[in-house]
Design a protein around this motif. Structure first.
Motif, PDB file in Angstrom:
ATOM      1  N   PRO A   1     -10.469  54.907  90.764  1.00  0.00           N
ATOM      2  CA  PRO A   1      -9.156  54.548  90.210  1.00  0.00           C
ATOM      3  C   PRO A   1      -9.156  54.491  88.687  1.00  0.00           C
ATOM      4  CG  PRO A   1      -9.850  53.002  91.911  1.00  0.00           C
ATOM      5  CD  PRO A   1     -11.039  53.834  91.586  1.00  0.00           C
ATOM      6  N   VAL A   2     -10.343  54.438  88.091  1.00  0.00           N
ATOM      7  CA  VAL A   2     -10.433  54.398  86.626  1.00  0.00           C
ATOM      8  C   VAL A   2     -11.521  55.355  86.157  1.00  0.00           C
ATOM      9  CG1 VAL A   2     -11.005  52.997  84.615  1.00  0.00           C
ATOM     10  CG2 VAL A   2      -9.690  52.001  86.460  1.00  0.00           C
ATOM     11  N   LEU A   3     -11.178  56.208  85.215  1.00  0.00           N
ATOM     12  CA  LEU A   3     -12.184  57.013  84.524  1.00  0.00           C
ATOM     13  C   LEU A   3     -12.148  56.587  83.063  1.00  0.00           C
ATOM     14  CD1 LEU A   3     -11.631  60.584  86.025  1.00  0.00           C
ATOM     15  CD2 LEU A   3     -13.546  59.052  86.444  1.00  0.00           C
ATOM     16  N   PRO A   4     -13.173  55.882  82.615  1.00  0.00           N
ATOM     17  CA  PRO A   4     -13.168  55.421  81.219  1.00  0.00           C
ATOM     18  C   PRO A   4     -13.217  56.586  80.245  1.00  0.00           C
ATOM     19  CG  PRO A   4     -14.885  54.325  82.517  1.00  0.00           C
ATOM     20  CD  PRO A   4     -14.369  55.457  83.339  1.00  0.00           C
ATOM     21  N   ALA A   5     -12.789  56.335  79.023  1.00  0.00           N
ATOM     22  CA  ALA A   5     -12.858  57.362  77.982  1.00  0.00           C
ATOM     23  C   ALA A   5     -14.323  57.509  77.570  1.00  0.00           C
ATOM     24  CB  ALA A   5     -12.007  56.961  76.795  1.00  0.00           C
ATOM     25  N   ALA A   6     -14.976  58.554  78.080  1.00  0.00           N
ATOM     26  CA  ALA A   6     -16.414  58.690  77.870  1.00  0.00           C
ATOM     27  C   ALA A   6     -16.739  59.606  76.698  1.00  0.00           C
ATOM     28  CB  ALA A   6     -17.073  59.201  79.154  1.00  0.00           C
ATOM     29  N   HIS A   7     -15.723  60.046  75.979  1.00  0.00           N
ATOM     30  CA  HIS A   7     -15.921  60.996  74.889  1.00  0.00           C
ATOM     31  C   HIS A   7     -14.741  60.809  73.941  1.00  0.00           C
ATOM     32  CE1 HIS A   7     -15.813  64.994  72.920  1.00  0.00           C
ATOM     33  NE2 HIS A   7     -17.099  65.073  73.215  1.00  0.00           N
ATOM     34  N   GLU A   8     -14.954  61.097  72.668  1.00  0.00           N
ATOM     35  CA  GLU A   8     -13.875  60.867  71.701  1.00  0.00           C
ATOM     36  C   GLU A   8     -12.645  61.726  71.982  1.00  0.00           C
ATOM     37  OE1 GLU A   8     -15.271  61.865  67.819  1.00  0.00           O
ATOM     38  OE2 GLU A   8     -15.734  63.932  68.355  1.00  0.00           O
ATOM     39  N   LYS A   9     -12.830  62.807  72.727  1.00  0.00           N
ATOM     40  CA  LYS A   9     -11.701  63.695  73.039  1.00  0.00           C
ATOM     41  C   LYS A   9     -11.128  63.446  74.442  1.00  0.00           C
ATOM     42  CE  LYS A   9     -11.410  66.469  69.384  1.00  0.00           C
ATOM     43  NZ  LYS A   9     -10.162  66.677  68.631  1.00  0.00           N
ATOM     44  N   LEU A  10     -11.580  62.383  75.088  1.00  0.00           N
ATOM     45  CA  LEU A  10     -11.046  62.052  76.415  1.00  0.00           C
ATOM     46  C   LEU A  10     -10.416  60.663  76.368  1.00  0.00           C
ATOM     47  CD1 LEU A  10     -14.017  63.202  78.702  1.00  0.00           C
ATOM     48  CD2 LEU A  10     -11.878  64.426  78.295  1.00  0.00           C
ATOM     49  N   VAL A  11      -9.225  60.531  76.972  1.00  0.00           N
ATOM     50  CA  VAL A  11      -8.622  59.202  77.075  1.00  0.00           C
ATOM     51  C   VAL A  11      -8.901  58.650  78.474  1.00  0.00           C
ATOM     52  CG1 VAL A  11      -6.775  59.715  75.416  1.00  0.00           C
ATOM     53  CG2 VAL A  11      -6.368  60.038  77.855  1.00  0.00           C
ATOM     54  N   LYS A  12      -8.759  57.344  78.602  1.00  0.00           N
ATOM     55  CA  LYS A  12      -8.975  56.668  79.884  1.00  0.00           C
ATOM     56  C   LYS A  12      -7.890  57.096  80.877  1.00  0.00           C
ATOM     57  CE  LYS A  12      -9.387  51.816  81.344  1.00  0.00           C
ATOM     58  NZ  LYS A  12      -9.290  50.437  80.809  1.00  0.00           N
ATOM     59  N   LYS A  13      -8.286  57.331  82.131  1.00  0.00           N
ATOM     60  CA  LYS A  13      -7.310  57.690  83.171  1.00  0.00           C
ATOM     61  C   LYS A  13      -7.317  56.635  84.268  1.00  0.00           C
ATOM     62  CE  LYS A  13      -8.129  62.017  81.424  1.00  0.00           C
ATOM     63  NZ  LYS A  13      -9.361  62.548  80.807  1.00  0.00           N
ATOM     64  N   VAL A  14      -6.142  56.257  84.724  1.00  0.00           N
ATOM     65  CA  VAL A  14      -6.048  55.195  85.734  1.00  0.00           C
ATOM     66  C   VAL A  14      -5.037  55.565  86.829  1.00  0.00           C
ATOM     67  CG1 VAL A  14      -6.683  53.385  84.085  1.00  0.00           C
ATOM     68  CG2 VAL A  14      -4.275  53.903  84.457  1.00  0.00           C
ATOM     69  N   LYS A  15      -5.263  54.990  88.022  1.00  0.00           N
ATOM     70  CA  LYS A  15      -4.387  55.242  89.179  1.00  0.00           C
ATOM     71  C   LYS A  15      -3.954  53.903  89.778  1.00  0.00           C
ATOM     72  CE  LYS A  15      -7.014  59.441  90.169  1.00  0.00           C
ATOM     73  NZ  LYS A  15      -7.971  60.118  91.073  1.00  0.00           N
TER      74      LYS A  15
END
Lengths: 337, 64
Positions: free
Chosen positions: A183-197
């Motif tokens: 349900p959560v993918l943390p922002a693991a890179h400066e070019k990725l934002v956190k994704k949530v469901k």
């Protein structure tokens, strides 16, 4: 049938919880499930502005309504896919909802922005439309969030979506995808934002019921490309099981989440960044699978522990990591060739 | 009663009286994948339906 909370006339029965609700108590139940999901998974706070991916369907519009009612700061993002009448009707639903709530809606029009909608992208790249659509939407959500300064993107994926996806991944032992199913993918890179469901605890039927009870006008028609989609087959199978054994979907997905524990980041360390856009060329499970294989463990076992970072030299052995471009930029290169 | 169905959108006639549960069974539709609406209100599976009713059966499953 009476509401189990207030004894008023019930409008929905929820077999998996052995209960039934009137519209007021059901709305309260839905809001509590979303609040619990947000708190349990530490998705976001009321001080953050959330970018919400809004298709015009029941899930994303219901989520928008819920987050507004719960006092969260939100903006909607609609990606116009350029799929004929279906996209025109979907966009109209998203725009009408935003207007009626005085909410901010960002529209990303693929035919205008890229010179091609999903049908043209699929044709030019010889990819199935759903595959091209998924890639373009995921990239667009992330990229627009970065450009506009949002730190978190929320999508309307529900319990049925996640259980069906899990079934498909288990049936085909797609371990790299199992790793990313959270349900959560943390922002693991400066070019990725956190994704949530935030809707992962709610069944699709419950979200449709919420939309109807709260007079949310959503697009009922299905995307013309979805006919025969594998996800729909998995959902059908799970719903047959659910009718015989209520709670099957809930147990299947939530037990999976409990057993795999923490560690569901988009695992990007050691992978090169795209030469065009700067995003990791390969994120998530592929890196973890490689790391797990290197350490002699299965990727599923690796998902329950903090897997070591993939070494840059080992990433070069992985075919997908050799390209200097990410999947989206490779797709766009073919579209504009 | 008149029954409105989706995917594709169409109408059919079903004889009453019968319950919502019986209507879904007659049409071979899974209750977990559908909601039943009369007027603008959702109705539960034990609700009786009559020949004069106009019923919408709305699928809840989407391709994601």
């Amino acid at each position: 049938m009476k509401c189990r909370v207030c004894q008023a006339k019930a409008m929905i029965k929820i077999e998996r919880h052995h209960t039934a609700f009137c519209p007021i108590c059901f709305t309260d139940y839905v809001h509590k499930q979303v609040e619990r999901a947000v708190a349990d998974e530490r998705m976001f706070t009321r001080s953050e502005e959330i970018l919400l991916a809004v298709s015009g369907g029941k899930d994303s519009l219901a989520l928008w309504e819920i987050l507004i009612k719960l006092g969260y700061k939100t903006a909607g993002l609609h990606v116009d896919l350029g799929i004929g009448d279906y996209s025109r009707a979907s966009r109209a639903k998203a725009e009408r909802f935003a207007d009626s709530r005085g909410a901010r809606l960002i529209v990303h029009d693929l035919p205008n922005e890229l010179g091609a909608g999903i049908p043209q992208i699929a044709e030019k790249t010889d990819r199935p439309p759903c595959s091209a659509c998924g890639l373009v939407k995921r990239y667009s959500f992330n990229q627009i969030a970065l450009e506009k300064g949002f730190s978190v993107v929320a999508t309307g994926h529900n319990l049925d979506d996640e259980a069906a996806r899990l079934l498909g991944n288990v049936l085909h032992w797609q371990e790299e995808y199992l790793d990313k199913q959270s349900p959560v993918l943390p922002a693991a890179h400066e070019k990725l934002v956190k994704k949530v469901k935030p809707l992962y605890r709610l069944a699709e039927r419950e979200i449709a019921a919420y939309s109807i009870m709260n007079r949310i006008e959503y697009i009922v028609e299905e995307c013309p490309n979805a006919t025969g989609a594998k996800l729909l087959v998995y959902k059908d199978v799970l719903n047959r099981l659910e009718e015989n054994a209520p709670g099957t979907k809930h147990n299947f997905y939530l037990t999976f989440l409990r057993r795999r524990s923490a560690g569901s980041a988009e695992f990007t360390e050691g992978f090169p960044t795209c030469q065009r856009c700067g995003q990791p060329t390969q994120a998530g499970g592929a890196a973890r699978r490689k790391a797990a294989n290197d350490s002699g463990e299965s990727a599923l076992a690796g998902a329950t522990a903090s897997a070591p970072a993939a070494h840059p030299s080992s990433s070069q052995e992985n075919g997908g990591a050799r390209s200097p471009l990410c999947g989206y930029c490779r797709l766009m290169e073919r579209v504009h060739a | 009663m008149k029954v409105i169905l989706h995917h594709p959108k169409r109408e059919t006639e079903v004889r009453g009286p019968r319950t919502v549960q019986s209507l879904l069974k007659a049409l071979e539709l899974a209750s977990e994948a559908h909601l039943v609406i009369r007027g603008e209100e959702l109705i539960t599976e034990d609700e009786p339906l009559f020949d004069s009713d106009v019923i919408e059966i709305r699928p809840v499953i989407s391709g994601g």
